[in-house]
Every structure is written in C-alpha cells, then in structure tokens.
Design an enzyme around this catalytic site. Structure first.
Site, PDB file in Angstrom:
ATOM      1  N   HIS A 192      45.207  49.987  52.955  1.00 58.96           N
ATOM      2  CA  HIS A 192      46.538  50.029  52.338  1.00 58.96           C
ATOM      3  C   HIS A 192      47.430  48.853  52.728  1.00 58.96           C
ATOM      4  O   HIS A 192      48.654  48.995  52.790  1.00 58.96           O
ATOM      5  CB  HIS A 192      47.246  51.349  52.698  1.00 58.96           C
ATOM      6  CG  HIS A 192      46.851  52.487  51.809  1.00 58.96           C
ATOM      7  ND1 HIS A 192      46.379  53.691  52.299  1.00 58.96           N
ATOM      8  CD2 HIS A 192      46.849  52.623  50.459  1.00 58.96           C
ATOM      9  CE1 HIS A 192      46.104  54.519  51.307  1.00 58.96           C
ATOM     10  NE2 HIS A 192      46.380  53.893  50.165  1.00 58.96           N
ATOM     11  N   GLU A 216      39.191  47.871  51.947  1.00 54.58           N
ATOM     12  CA  GLU A 216      40.178  47.693  50.876  1.00 54.58           C
ATOM     13  C   GLU A 216      41.540  47.283  51.415  1.00 54.58           C
ATOM     14  O   GLU A 216      42.072  47.899  52.339  1.00 54.58           O
ATOM     15  CB  GLU A 216      40.319  48.995  50.080  1.00 54.58           C
ATOM     16  CG  GLU A 216      41.295  48.899  48.927  1.00 54.58           C
ATOM     17  CD  GLU A 216      41.243  50.114  48.019  1.00 54.58           C
ATOM     18  OE1 GLU A 216      42.267  50.397  47.365  1.00 54.58           O
ATOM     19  OE2 GLU A 216      40.178  50.770  47.944  1.00 54.58           O
ATOM     20  N   GLU A 242      45.172  46.056  43.507  1.00 53.77           N
ATOM     21  CA  GLU A 242      45.946  47.101  42.830  1.00 53.77           C
ATOM     22  C   GLU A 242      47.421  46.749  42.696  1.00 53.77           C
ATOM     23  O   GLU A 242      48.105  47.277  41.833  1.00 53.77           O
ATOM     24  CB  GLU A 242      45.804  48.434  43.560  1.00 53.77           C
ATOM     25  CG  GLU A 242      46.464  48.486  44.922  1.00 53.77           C
ATOM     26  CD  GLU A 242      46.270  49.823  45.622  1.00 53.77           C
ATOM     27  OE1 GLU A 242      47.261  50.566  45.743  1.00 53.77           O
ATOM     28  OE2 GLU A 242      45.138  50.119  46.034  1.00 53.77           O
ATOM     29  N   HIS A 292      41.783  50.427  40.315  1.00 48.28           N
ATOM     30  CA  HIS A 292      42.655  51.385  40.991  1.00 48.28           C
ATOM     31  C   HIS A 292      43.073  52.418  39.958  1.00 48.28           C
ATOM     32  O   HIS A 292      43.496  52.075  38.863  1.00 48.28           O
ATOM     33  CB  HIS A 292      43.868  50.642  41.540  1.00 48.28           C
ATOM     34  CG  HIS A 292      44.864  51.495  42.229  1.00 48.28           C
ATOM     35  ND1 HIS A 292      46.094  51.797  41.673  1.00 48.28           N
ATOM     36  CD2 HIS A 292      44.830  52.109  43.441  1.00 48.28           C
ATOM     37  CE1 HIS A 292      46.779  52.545  42.518  1.00 48.28           C
ATOM     38  NE2 HIS A 292      46.041  52.750  43.588  1.00 48.28           N
TER      39      HIS A 292
END
Length: 386
Positions: A192, A216, A242, A292
């Site tokens: 994140h 990610e 994303e 995403h």
C-alpha cells in the site's frame, strides 16, 4: 443515436461508495458504468453534473473515443482522479450501449477473445482479528471457495518504517497464511505504498521464504526512482499502478522498467478503451496487466471485457465475495468466480444490469477508509466521535 441523460446512482458501504452511472439514449438503450471513490464521491457527482451539460448530452455513444477526448481535454485543466473516474463511468456505459445495440459482448468489439477464462484473486477476505490463527482460518475459507490466489497486507498501520516487533508479527501472519493455503496457491503481498525503499527491501527479504507472487506498491507511488531502487534489490516481481490515473503517466514507469505487473484501475483511468491501450503498451515492454478492482460487479464485468481479449492479462482482483458481499445483489448477472476463474460471457454489452430497487437498499454513506489507522483491515464503520 444520441445521449439524452446521465443518471448517477451511489451504492454505499461504510468504507467505499460505488458510483454507478446510467447513460440513457434517444433510442431507448441504456448503458452502465461504475467507479469506486474514497472520500470524493460528492466531488465526482458534481463533475458529472457539469460534464453532462458541457460535453455529454447529444453525443453519439458509438463515438466514445471522441467523447473521452473532449471530456479529458475540453476543460483545459489537467485531468486527475475525479475527472478520469467520471470519464471512465461514461465511457464504459458507451461500450455497454454499443454492445447491446450490436448484440455482441464488448470483448468482441475490442478484438475478440484470447482466452475463455480469467483467473481471479481474492481480496477483502481478512476482515477478521489480526492474529495468525484467524488469518489462517480466513485464508482456508478462500481456498475452499475455489480461489487459487489471494492478496494480503499484513503490515498493520506501518508507515515508512516498521519496528522489529511489528516485523516479526507481520512475518508470523504471512507464515500462518502460507501454511494454511499450501505451496501452490498464489500469495500476493500488498504494501500500500507504506514504506521507504530501505524498509520495503528489508521486508521483502523477510517475506521471500513464503514466495510472494508479487510485491505491490512497496513505496509511495509518486517517486519512480524510489520504486526502481526497490526493484533492483528485490527478487519478487513488483506490481504498481492503481494510483496512476492517466495512461500517459505510465510512460516513465515503462521507460524505467521498475515494475513487472501494472495495475490500472479501469474505473479511474478513463474506462475500457484507455485500459486496453495501456495494456497494449505494457505488452511492448513485456509487462503483465492485473487491474486494481475494488469496485462492484459492473466494474468487475468491465475489467473482464479487457481481460478476455488481452494477451498479457495476468489476473483480476475480486472483493465482492468477501468484504460487504451483499452489494453483488445490486447487479443482475454479476460475474461469479468458479474454480478460481471468471468464465467468458457471450451476453451483449457488459452482460450486467443495475437493479435499481436493490441499489436503493444501499444509500450513499460518509464512507471512510484510513490505511494508517489501527484496524483498517476490518473495513468496519468508523466512529463519529473524537
């Protein structure tokens, strides 16, 4: 055929508002698009109201390319998340209309299928207590439902750094999940955008024994040099994208080769056509595409239209079997995961229809999702107190 009205409908949950947009035409055909906003839903609705007058009304839904161009550049200001999300909803609905008018699925209009099924991975499944036993039990349930891939952020509310104690605890969570799902299930590791490059590299090394399918967004997305630094020191594939809302802004990412998997959000990057173009550019750089997808069934169906016709499409994220799964009821024909995959649909357009009566059961909320707060992973209603 001309567009006569744009009708936004918000389906609310405590942590995400899903904005569905119905695009009506003078020939009676209606298309649907969708995006998911975090904290900006009213801003999106305001933009759509202005864009309806300035750009959309009277447009030919078959000429979506021109409509996107006018919406993106016709107001002169640089398009960001809100504008590109509004474009995505309308553009997706235009593809839905075109497919319905011609009696074919959208993937047929994009060049035809290259596969009969798209692999799915589960997210939103770990809305439980943050303990190894609870995470293991939840992961086993995911696999029991047929999924052969799942994603997790085990790092609590970590930001830039992660203490030694919290690192050990995060490792214990991943170890429990890997033991629960076995060696053959793909395990995606989400960061994140939490960490500094050095912390991300250190944590990737700690997680290496559990064979993550990708790491990610290891660092905040604004600095691609930092991402390249991580990519040069980590053996696992790097996934990101994303929070990039214009395919042109992927150019530097392609040039630096700092990622192995790109993750555009179709609902934020301008829709089906823009995602398809981006996937084609990614193919020239030997990168895979794994969108995403934190939206509902319409956004899932739209992403699948791209997936079925895209050679370098790896896998599609899916929340709607787990976190607030009841929102699947607002759409007729919602895509379903069977044996870990979405099957090809021959239904015209997107193959889904918004159920207005069901949608009315989920009114817009003051949705809140704070990744830096303890317990964010539960995606529970937030207290209104201090």
């Amino acid at each position: 055929m001309r567009i006569t009205r744009v009708e936004p409908i918000v389906v609310g949950t405590p942590w995400r508002n899903l904005t569905y947009v119905l695009v009506h035409t003078d020939e009676g055909l209606t298309g649907v698009g969708e995006t998911r906003m975090l904290g900006h839903t009213d801003a999106l609705l305001g933009y759509l109201k202005e864009a309806e007058v300035n750009h959309i009304l009277g447009s030919d839904p078959f000429a979506a390319e021109d409509l996107v161009r006018r919406m993106k550049y016709g107001d002169y200001g640089r398009a960001g998340e809100i504008v590109m999300s509004g474009i995505a909803c309308v553009e997706t609905a235009c593809w839905d209309i075109k497919g319905k008018a011609l009696g074919v699925p959208v993937w047929q209009l994009l060049g035809g299928k290259v596969t009969d099924r798209v692999k799915a991975y589960a997210n939103g499944w770990y809305t439980t207590e943050r303990t190894p036993d609870d995470y293991a039990a939840a992961a086993r349930e995911v696999v029991a439902r047929g999924y052969r891939a799942l994603k997790i952020d085990p790092f609590g509310s970590g930001h830039f750094e992660l203490s030694h104690a919290e690192t050990l605890y995060s490792v214990s969570l991943i170890e429990a999940v890997r033991d629960a799902i076995g060696p053959d299930v793909e395990l995606m590791l989400e960061m994140h955008g939490r960490f500094s490059p050095s912390t991300a590299v250190r944590l990737a090394a700690e997680m290496a024994p559990f064979r993550p399918a990708w790491i990610e967004e290891p660092v905040p997305p604004e600095n691609l040099k930092a991402l390249r630094k991580v990519a040069g020191k980590v053996d696992a594939p790097i996934a990101t994208g994303e929070r990039i809302h214009d395919r042109i802004e992927f150019r530097e990412l392609f040039e630096t080769q700092a990622a192995d998997v790109i993750q555009p959000d179709l609902g934020h990057i301008g829709g089906i056509g823009e995602t398809r173009k981006l996937a084609a550019t990614a193919e020239t750089h030997y990168m895979l595409v794994a969108p995403h997808n934190v939206g509902g069934p319409v956004l899932t169906a739209a992403s699948l239209q791209v997936g079925f016709c895209t050679p370098n499409f790896k896998i599609l994220e899916h929340f709607n079997d787990f976190a607030d799964a009841q929102i699947k009821d607002v759409v007729k024909g919602a895509p379903q995961v069977v044996d870990g995959h979405f099957a090809l649909s021959d239904a015209p357009g997107l193959g889904v229809e918004l159920d207005l009566d069901a949608a009315a059961e989920f009114p817009q909320q003051q949705a809140r999702f704070d990744l830096w707060a303890d317990g964010w992973e539960k995606r529970a209603p937030k207290s209104t107190g201090p």
